[in-house]
Scaffold this motif. Sequence first.
Motif, PDB file in Angstrom:
ATOM      1  N   ALA A  90       0.831  -1.206   0.000  1.00  0.00           N
ATOM      2  CA  ALA A  90       0.000   0.000   0.000  1.00  0.00           C
ATOM      3  C   ALA A  90       0.863   1.253   0.000  1.00  0.00           C
ATOM      4  O   ALA A  90       0.551   2.233  -0.688  1.00  0.00           O
ATOM      5  CB  ALA A  90      -0.933  -0.007   1.205  1.00  0.00           C
ATOM      6  N   LEU A  91       1.960   1.233   0.769  1.00  0.00           N
ATOM      7  CA  LEU A  91       2.876   2.382   0.780  1.00  0.00           C
ATOM      8  C   LEU A  91       3.504   2.606  -0.593  1.00  0.00           C
ATOM      9  O   LEU A  91       3.775   3.742  -0.987  1.00  0.00           O
ATOM     10  CB  LEU A  91       3.984   2.164   1.819  1.00  0.00           C
ATOM     11  CG  LEU A  91       3.610   2.349   3.290  1.00  0.00           C
ATOM     12  CD1 LEU A  91       4.804   2.035   4.175  1.00  0.00           C
ATOM     13  CD2 LEU A  91       3.107   3.769   3.563  1.00  0.00           C
ATOM     14  N   LEU A  92       3.720   1.506  -1.334  1.00  0.00           N
ATOM     15  CA  LEU A  92       4.313   1.599  -2.670  1.00  0.00           C
ATOM     16  C   LEU A  92       3.289   1.999  -3.735  1.00  0.00           C
ATOM     17  O   LEU A  92       3.638   2.159  -4.902  1.00  0.00           O
ATOM     18  CB  LEU A  92       4.956   0.264  -3.048  1.00  0.00           C
ATOM     19  CG  LEU A  92       6.205  -0.127  -2.241  1.00  0.00           C
ATOM     20  CD1 LEU A  92       6.638  -1.547  -2.571  1.00  0.00           C
ATOM     21  CD2 LEU A  92       7.343   0.858  -2.508  1.00  0.00           C
ATOM     22  N   GLY A  93       2.019   2.132  -3.329  1.00  0.00           N
ATOM     23  CA  GLY A  93       1.008   2.617  -4.255  1.00  0.00           C
ATOM     24  C   GLY A  93       0.229   1.558  -5.004  1.00  0.00           C
ATOM     25  O   GLY A  93      -0.418   1.861  -6.006  1.00  0.00           O
ATOM     26  N   VAL A  94       0.254   0.306  -4.531  1.00  0.00           N
ATOM     27  CA  VAL A  94      -0.518  -0.743  -5.189  1.00  0.00           C
ATOM     28  C   VAL A  94      -2.008  -0.437  -5.047  1.00  0.00           C
ATOM     29  O   VAL A  94      -2.467  -0.021  -3.984  1.00  0.00           O
ATOM     30  CB  VAL A  94      -0.195  -2.128  -4.570  1.00  0.00           C
ATOM     31  CG1 VAL A  94      -1.100  -3.214  -5.158  1.00  0.00           C
ATOM     32  CG2 VAL A  94       1.270  -2.474  -4.801  1.00  0.00           C
ATOM     33  N   ASN A  95      -2.772  -0.633  -6.121  1.00  0.00           N
ATOM     34  CA  ASN A  95      -4.202  -0.357  -6.122  1.00  0.00           C
ATOM     35  C   ASN A  95      -4.904  -1.138  -5.012  1.00  0.00           C
ATOM     36  O   ASN A  95      -4.643  -2.327  -4.821  1.00  0.00           O
ATOM     37  CB  ASN A  95      -4.787  -0.736  -7.490  1.00  0.00           C
ATOM     38  CG  ASN A  95      -6.256  -0.440  -7.588  1.00  0.00           C
ATOM     39  OD1 ASN A  95      -7.084  -1.246  -7.166  1.00  0.00           O
ATOM     40  ND2 ASN A  95      -6.588   0.710  -8.141  1.00  0.00           N
ATOM     41  N   GLU A  96      -5.824  -0.450  -4.303  1.00  0.00           N
ATOM     42  CA  GLU A  96      -6.484  -1.070  -3.145  1.00  0.00           C
ATOM     43  C   GLU A  96      -7.309  -2.302  -3.520  1.00  0.00           C
ATOM     44  O   GLU A  96      -7.333  -3.288  -2.786  1.00  0.00           O
ATOM     45  CB  GLU A  96      -7.398  -0.056  -2.435  1.00  0.00           C
ATOM     46  CG  GLU A  96      -6.663   1.031  -1.681  1.00  0.00           C
ATOM     47  CD  GLU A  96      -6.221   2.157  -2.585  1.00  0.00           C
ATOM     48  OE1 GLU A  96      -6.555   2.104  -3.795  1.00  0.00           O
ATOM     49  OE2 GLU A  96      -5.534   3.077  -2.116  1.00  0.00           O
ATOM     50  N   VAL A  97      -7.991  -2.237  -4.672  1.00  0.00           N
ATOM     51  CA  VAL A  97      -8.810  -3.372  -5.105  1.00  0.00           C
ATOM     52  C   VAL A  97      -7.931  -4.600  -5.336  1.00  0.00           C
ATOM     53  O   VAL A  97      -8.215  -5.698  -4.852  1.00  0.00           O
ATOM     54  CB  VAL A  97      -9.594  -3.022  -6.383  1.00  0.00           C
ATOM     55  CG1 VAL A  97     -10.405  -4.220  -6.857  1.00  0.00           C
ATOM     56  CG2 VAL A  97     -10.507  -1.825  -6.140  1.00  0.00           C
ATOM     57  N   LEU A  98      -6.847  -4.399  -6.091  1.00  0.00           N
ATOM     58  CA  LEU A  98      -5.938  -5.511  -6.362  1.00  0.00           C
ATOM     59  C   LEU A  98      -5.317  -6.033  -5.075  1.00  0.00           C
ATOM     60  O   LEU A  98      -5.129  -7.247  -4.903  1.00  0.00           O
ATOM     61  CB  LEU A  98      -4.829  -5.069  -7.328  1.00  0.00           C
ATOM     62  CG  LEU A  98      -5.275  -4.659  -8.733  1.00  0.00           C
ATOM     63  CD1 LEU A  98      -4.068  -4.284  -9.583  1.00  0.00           C
ATOM     64  CD2 LEU A  98      -6.044  -5.790  -9.405  1.00  0.00           C
ATOM     65  N   LEU A  99      -5.017  -5.110  -4.153  1.00  0.00           N
ATOM     66  CA  LEU A  99      -4.395  -5.500  -2.897  1.00  0.00           C
ATOM     67  C   LEU A  99      -5.324  -6.382  -2.067  1.00  0.00           C
ATOM     68  O   LEU A  99      -4.916  -7.421  -1.523  1.00  0.00           O
ATOM     69  CB  LEU A  99      -4.000  -4.247  -2.104  1.00  0.00           C
ATOM     70  CG  LEU A  99      -3.210  -4.455  -0.811  1.00  0.00           C
ATOM     71  CD1 LEU A  99      -1.932  -5.239  -1.074  1.00  0.00           C
ATOM     72  CD2 LEU A  99      -2.875  -3.116  -0.181  1.00  0.00           C
TER      73      LEU A  99
END
Length: 292
Positions: A90-99
């Motif tokens: 999440a800190l690296l900017g991965v999309n919340e849905v994909l996460l």
Amino acid sequence: EMAIHIGYVHAGWPGLLIAGIAFILPAFLISLALSWIYVRFGALPEAMALFYGINPVIMAIILVATYRLGKSALKGKTQILLGIAAFAAALLGVNEVLLLLAAGLAGILLYARPAWLQKRPPMAVFLPWLPFIFSMVKGSAWLDERLVQLGLFFLKVGALIFGSGMVLFAFIQRDVVDTLGWLSQQQLIDAIAVGQMTPGPVLSSATFIGYLVSGWEGAVVATIAVFLPSFIIIILIGPIIFRLRRSPVAQAFLKGVNAAVVALILVVSLALFRSAIVDGWTVMFLVVGLIA
């Protein structure tokens, strides 16, 4: 969802609709009134002073809620490591849905790995989905109408909130504040404050946000969109809830998702802290709020 399910259990389909609407309506009306007051008088010194004192206490509530959620969601080393990995992503900017989906699939692989995957590497389950995911992301460029975008955004949020309504603010932080620029960071914190101050679900913040973005039409669209998936989910899983409770795969999926939920709330809390905690007085409010 619990209110809607209780209505379904006691009075069938009419009960499902009445319980859901009755639970949502008071929070919607109160949030709509507060939205109008905020837009009309939000720049007054008295209103600014009100939110200056409220916002640090809201941050304390979020931190305590996250701690309690973390105690119940992160059980054992595997879930803690999964939560740490989700936090870093999440800190690296991965999309919340994909996460959230990736954490759920990781939970299945770690806790209830199907027999047909025993001889395959774990990544094999993710690879077939990648072209589909990226095509969906690229295919959304035609959505220029703000009300349409607002409705689809809150439909996505309503369908993907697991574990805590506060995950709403992780989605808003990325999409509404950072990407679309519809709200400022301060307005997001004020929206959280309104969601916490009003009775009913935290998701009533959607009414406030919709009003700020597109007036009363936006408030109505955002509210209907964010709560509609709750009705659909209960219609689909209400009759089979007992079987799902006994399903190892469903439980494993939720274990993974809950770890990601805690991570997402922590990441958005870090971003909000910079706007809510601005001086010694707000630090004091935060500490008193945590103690209380």
